[in-house]
Motif scaffolding. Sequence first.
Motif, PDB file in Angstrom:
ATOM      1  N   GLU A   1     -22.311  15.542  20.329  1.00 26.05           N
ATOM      2  CA  GLU A   1     -22.239  16.879  20.921  1.00 26.05           C
ATOM      3  C   GLU A   1     -23.412  17.737  20.473  1.00 26.05           C
ATOM      4  O   GLU A   1     -23.976  18.509  21.260  1.00 26.05           O
ATOM      5  CB  GLU A   1     -20.931  17.558  20.520  1.00 26.05           C
ATOM      6  N   LEU A   2     -23.790  17.604  19.228  1.00 24.03           N
ATOM      7  CA  LEU A   2     -24.847  18.447  18.683  1.00 24.03           C
ATOM      8  C   LEU A   2     -26.209  18.138  19.279  1.00 24.03           C
ATOM      9  O   LEU A   2     -27.082  19.011  19.322  1.00 24.03           O
ATOM     10  CB  LEU A   2     -24.897  18.298  17.155  1.00 24.03           C
ATOM     11  N   GLU A  47     -20.692  24.673  10.090  1.00 20.60           N
ATOM     12  CA  GLU A  47     -19.387  24.366  10.667  1.00 20.60           C
ATOM     13  C   GLU A  47     -19.049  22.887  10.654  1.00 20.60           C
ATOM     14  O   GLU A  47     -17.884  22.507  10.461  1.00 20.60           O
ATOM     15  CB  GLU A  47     -19.345  24.871  12.117  1.00 20.60           C
ATOM     16  N   HIS A  48     -20.043  22.029  10.836  1.00 24.47           N
ATOM     17  CA  HIS A  48     -19.741  20.629  11.108  1.00 24.47           C
ATOM     18  C   HIS A  48     -20.216  19.625  10.057  1.00 24.47           C
ATOM     19  O   HIS A  48     -19.634  18.542   9.944  1.00 24.47           O
ATOM     20  CB  HIS A  48     -20.355  20.214  12.446  1.00 24.47           C
ATOM     21  N   ASP A  81     -15.634  13.864   9.872  1.00 27.88           N
ATOM     22  CA  ASP A  81     -16.219  13.568  11.178  1.00 27.88           C
ATOM     23  C   ASP A  81     -17.262  14.631  11.517  1.00 27.88           C
ATOM     24  O   ASP A  81     -16.987  15.831  11.454  1.00 27.88           O
ATOM     25  CB  ASP A  81     -15.137  13.555  12.259  1.00 27.88           C
ATOM     26  N   VAL A  82     -18.444  14.183  11.899  1.00 24.30           N
ATOM     27  CA  VAL A  82     -19.514  15.082  12.323  1.00 24.30           C
ATOM     28  C   VAL A  82     -19.800  14.780  13.796  1.00 24.30           C
ATOM     29  O   VAL A  82     -20.179  13.651  14.123  1.00 24.30           O
ATOM     30  CB  VAL A  82     -20.789  14.893  11.478  1.00 24.30           C
ATOM     31  N   PRO A  83     -19.640  15.748  14.706  1.00 25.85           N
ATOM     32  CA  PRO A  83     -19.786  15.492  16.143  1.00 25.85           C
ATOM     33  C   PRO A  83     -21.250  15.393  16.572  1.00 25.85           C
ATOM     34  O   PRO A  83     -21.762  16.227  17.336  1.00 25.85           O
ATOM     35  CB  PRO A  83     -19.084  16.690  16.774  1.00 25.85           C
ATOM     36  N   SER A 102     -24.274  25.292  13.159  1.00 30.28           N
ATOM     37  CA  SER A 102     -23.744  23.931  13.304  1.00 30.28           C
ATOM     38  C   SER A 102     -23.658  23.234  11.959  1.00 30.28           C
ATOM     39  O   SER A 102     -22.686  22.526  11.668  1.00 30.28           O
ATOM     40  CB  SER A 102     -24.620  23.118  14.264  1.00 30.28           C
ATOM     41  N   ASN A 147     -16.437  21.204   5.017  1.00 33.98           N
ATOM     42  CA  ASN A 147     -16.846  19.812   5.178  1.00 33.98           C
ATOM     43  C   ASN A 147     -17.777  19.314   4.088  1.00 33.98           C
ATOM     44  O   ASN A 147     -18.187  18.151   4.099  1.00 33.98           O
ATOM     45  CB  ASN A 147     -17.530  19.608   6.528  1.00 33.98           C
TER      46      ASN A 147
END
Length: 569
Positions: A350-351, A336-337, A345-347, A333, A434
Amino acid sequence: MSFATRTGPAWLTLAGLALVATACAPTEPEPRPSETTDAAASGTAAPSPTDTPTTASPDASPEAASVLNQEGVAAAHPDAVAAGITVLESGGNAVDAAIAAAFAIGVVEPYASGVGGGGAALIAGPEHDPEAWDYREVVAENGEIPASGTGVPGMVAGMAALHEEHGSLEWSDLITPAQQLAAEGSTVTELLAQRLRSDFGPASIQGLDAFHDDAGQPLAQGDTLIQPELAQTLSTLAEQGAESFYTGELAEQLTHVDGLDAATLENYEPERTTPVSGTVGEYEVLSAAPPLPGAAVIQQLQVSEGLDAASAQPGSADYIDALSRAWLVADASVSEHFGDPDFVDVPVDELVDAEANQSLAQNASLRTSSTSSEERDPVEPGNTTHLTVVDDTGMMVSMTNTLTSFWGGSASENVGGFFLNDQLSRFNAIDTPNNQPEPGRKSVSWSAPSMLLDAENRPVLGIGTPGGRQIPNILTAVLVPWALQGASLEEAVAGPRHSLQNGVLALETEPSSEVADLIRNNGWDTQVTTRADAVFGSVQALEIDYDAGEVIGARDTRRDADVTIIEAD
């Protein structure tokens, strides 16, 4: 300069600091919670500028109410703990004590943190909405990263912003313990003596008389470290305020360092953010917001819970299996994020979704990115320092400060008696789409000051650790026993730790036969560490028992840490 947050109005300079006290009404004592809370943590708005004295007037704001009979400080060195305790005994609050301890730890652990670095902190209380602060380094306005990796140090500005909003004692009084330690000297510990002689130590202290004896050898355990140049820097900060570091006398020295320019220094702003939060067991876990990995720590805990880590004995094969599967999910994570949320944008939602992470647990794999043993490097030691403070109002501070690499890396510089960070090297170390450098941008890194709240949204545990990339694994190894298995804080902190990195499983002891089977079956390499390797950090944690009105601490013997609990006045 101004100490403005990116999301709020400008702060005053320290010449006009004011106490903005938090009113905390008495609450009924609660034992450790038995119900899960789903209340989300939220930050609070920055105060508007106003010219007021540096200490509160009698009618400026009501004092916070005492809910505890004790107060405490946990930090990475006894002298830093003593600095924080002195402030609490002088009537200061948890933020005052944390600031004093933070400056002091930079003196006695010069390889780990200090005014040349940055950090992050969480603050919460029984009736004080949690808030997070990020005062880490940023890329210069020209967008270039120097060979040293040095970014604008944010530690001083961060402490100034915390003091402006929450401090109750004079700014200079909070720096005095650190200044005295630098001027009068502190005893070299075994760990400091090791760091002077290992990795980046010899190159970093080359030519610096303070760190050598009369024969020109690095100071040894038991020697006295006196740092007159650092003492003078701290005196300047105490007398002239934090602005001297960014626009004044100290700034003039810093502008001679490659990567630091006057405009970037002057425009630096600590950032107030909202902590990330997610449910784990009966608690709401708070941690540092992106680009720091707090959401990944929560995800690792939630996936571990979904893999029934609570039923496994710490250190067992089943325990290592579950936590390592969860770590690989969280690590993926981050890759990827994660990035600076002002740029990408960092979700986060969701995480940290507990239900979603329960589902992820069912498919969590132990596959690693490295299949060739020739490509595997040992798990590396992790820098950084952490401290946790609790006062009698239940206000808790969880704070992680760092130079990034030990001593600020191989190309570190010493200016004004302090070492400069290499935080911007993290753009290269974590080279993901990112996490690319731009002017004013912060890098992904591994510091994760954290807290746990009970069903009444009160902080019941503050925790953090050094350890670099191992930090999420260290925190998970302590929090699973404490939060999910009912272990005491002392048991959880003393328990075994492990870290799976790139096909290498680092352990503190030789593996049992069952763990050896797990290692063999997954094609991993084994690394057994020693205390001198400094791989598994040093957890600084404090627990609050509201029912008894007590603060509970646990000393982590992996480094020079200490903890002191005192009776509140």
